[in-house]
Design an enzyme around this catalytic site. Structure first.
Site, PDB file in Angstrom:
ATOM      1  N   LEU A 104      61.433  35.870 -34.878  1.00  0.00           N
ATOM      2  CA  LEU A 104      61.649  36.277 -33.491  1.00  0.00           C
ATOM      3  C   LEU A 104      60.503  35.797 -32.608  1.00  0.00           C
ATOM      4  O   LEU A 104      59.339  35.806 -33.017  1.00  0.00           O
ATOM      5  CB  LEU A 104      61.784  37.795 -33.431  1.00  0.00           C
ATOM      6  N   HIS A 120      59.694  44.201 -45.650  1.00  0.00           N
ATOM      7  CA  HIS A 120      59.362  42.885 -46.211  1.00  0.00           C
ATOM      8  C   HIS A 120      59.158  43.065 -47.720  1.00  0.00           C
ATOM      9  O   HIS A 120      58.452  43.992 -48.143  1.00  0.00           O
ATOM     10  CB  HIS A 120      58.078  42.342 -45.557  1.00  0.00           C
ATOM     11  N   ASP A 156      55.432  39.059 -40.240  1.00  0.00           N
ATOM     12  CA  ASP A 156      55.116  39.895 -41.413  1.00  0.00           C
ATOM     13  C   ASP A 156      53.702  40.457 -41.324  1.00  0.00           C
ATOM     14  O   ASP A 156      52.961  40.497 -42.319  1.00  0.00           O
ATOM     15  CB  ASP A 156      55.288  39.060 -42.695  1.00  0.00           C
TER      16      ASP A 156
HETATM   17  C1  GRF Z   1      65.506  42.394 -48.988  1.00  0.00           C
HETATM   18  O1  GRF Z   1      64.673  41.905 -50.007  1.00  0.00           O
HETATM   19  C2  GRF Z   1      64.644  42.692 -47.795  1.00  0.00           C
HETATM   20  O2  GRF Z   1      63.333  43.078 -48.164  1.00  0.00           O
HETATM   21  C3  GRF Z   1      64.612  41.394 -47.078  1.00  0.00           C
HETATM   22  O3  GRF Z   1      65.957  40.938 -47.166  1.00  0.00           O
HETATM   23  C4  GRF Z   1      66.452  41.289 -48.474  1.00  0.00           C
HETATM   24  C5  GRF Z   1      67.904  41.692 -48.402  1.00  0.00           C
HETATM   25  O4  GRF Z   1      67.989  42.894 -47.685  1.00  0.00           O
HETATM   26  N1  GRF Z   1      64.177  41.563 -45.711  1.00  0.00           N
HETATM   27  P1  GRF Z   1      69.431  43.616 -47.446  1.00  0.00           P
HETATM   28  O5  GRF Z   1      70.062  43.836 -48.793  1.00  0.00           O
HETATM   29  O6  GRF Z   1      70.263  42.672 -46.596  1.00  0.00           O
HETATM   30  O7  GRF Z   1      69.081  44.902 -46.755  1.00  0.00           O
END
Ligand code: GRF
Length: 202
Positions: A104, A120, A156
Site C-alpha cells: 500500500l 504477517h 511489515d
Molecule cells: C497468512 O500466512 C497470512 O499471515 C498472510 O497471508 C496468509 C494467508 O492468510 N498475510 P489468509 O488465509 O488469507 O487469512
C-alpha cells in the site's frame, strides 16, 4: 456501532477466524463493534463467497482494472485511491489486512494509520516481505511464528500488538511450517483486535 472492515486477497482464513470470534466473543455487546464489510482486490477470492454467506457486505476493487493507460506507479496510486474510497464508505473505526497481498502506498496508509492492523507470518522484525517460512527454514531457525502489527508506511513494520511462536521441526517444508503458523494466526489476530477495541473504547 463501530465498524470493522477486513481486506483479503484469497481464502481469508484469518478473516473467517475474526468473523467467528467476533460472534462467539460478542464484540457487538462488549466493544460496540462489528465486522461490517470484507473487501478484496481479487474477484475470485474464495473468502468473499464465505463472507457473503455470513451476511457480511462484500466488495471487489480489482487492482488490474486500474492498469490500462497508466504507469505502474500511477496504477498503484489509482487503485489505492479507489480502495480508500470504498473503505471510507463504511466509515470504519478499524481496518484489518488479512492475507491482503498488496503493498500500500504511503498516501493510503496515512488515511488509516493508527486504526489499521496487519498479520504477517514471521516474528517481526525478522523476515519482513515474502516467502517468510522458506527463509526461516533456510536460515536454520529453530522457531518461527506470526506477528500482528500496526500498519505504517514502512512495509511489515509498525507497533507490534501480538506474536505467536512455533517450533521449526526437522523435515519441515514451507508448507508444513505455514500450516503450523496459520493455526496460531487465527488465535492471535482476534486477540489483538480485542485488545485494540478495548484500548480504543476506554
Ligand atoms: C497468512 O500466512 C497470512 O499471515 C498472510 O497471508 C496468509 C494467508 O492468510 N498475510 P489468509 O488465509 O488469507 O487469512
Amino acid at each position: 456501532m463501530r465498524k470493522i472492515v477486513i481486506l483479503i486477497s484469497g481464502g481469508g482464513s484469518n478473516m473467517k477466524a475474526l468473523v467467528q470470534t467476533s460472534r462467539s466473543n460478542r464484540w457487538a455487546e462488549r466493544f460496540g463493534a462489528e465486522i461490517a464489510a470484507v473487501i478484496s482486490n481479487k474477484a475470485n477470492a474464495s473468502g468473499l463467497a464465505w463472507a457473503a454467506s455470513e451476511g457480511i457486505a462484500t466488495t471487489v476493487v480489482d487492482h488490474k482494472a486500474f492498469a490500462a493507460g497508466r504507469s505502474p506507479q500511477e496504477a498503484r496510486e489509482a487503485f489505492d485511491a479507489a480502495l480508500a474510497a470504498e473503505i471510507h464508505r463504511h466509515n470504519p473505526s478499524l481496518v484489518l489486512l488479512a492475507g491482503f497481498m498488496r503493498i500500500l502506498t504511503p498516501g493510503f496508509v496515512r488515511q488509516f494509520e493508527g486504526r489499521m492492523l496487519n498479520i504477517h507470518p514471521s516474528l517481526l522484525p525478522a523476515f519482513p516481505g515474502l516467502h517468510t517460512h522458506q527463509r526461516a527454514i533456510d536460515a536454520g531457525c529453530k522457531f518461527a511464528g506470526a506477528t500482528v502489527h500496526g500498519v505504517t508506511a514502512e512495509l511489515d513494520h509498525g507497533p507490534i500488538w501480538e506474536q505467536a511462536v512455533v517450533p521449526v521441526l526437522p523435515g519441515d517444508t514451507a508448507d508444513t511450517l505455514a500450516a503450523r503458523v496459520l493455526t496460531q494466526e487465527h488465535l492471535i489476530y482476534p486477540r489483538a483486535v480485542e485488545r485494540w477495541l478495548a484500548k480504543s473504547s476506554a
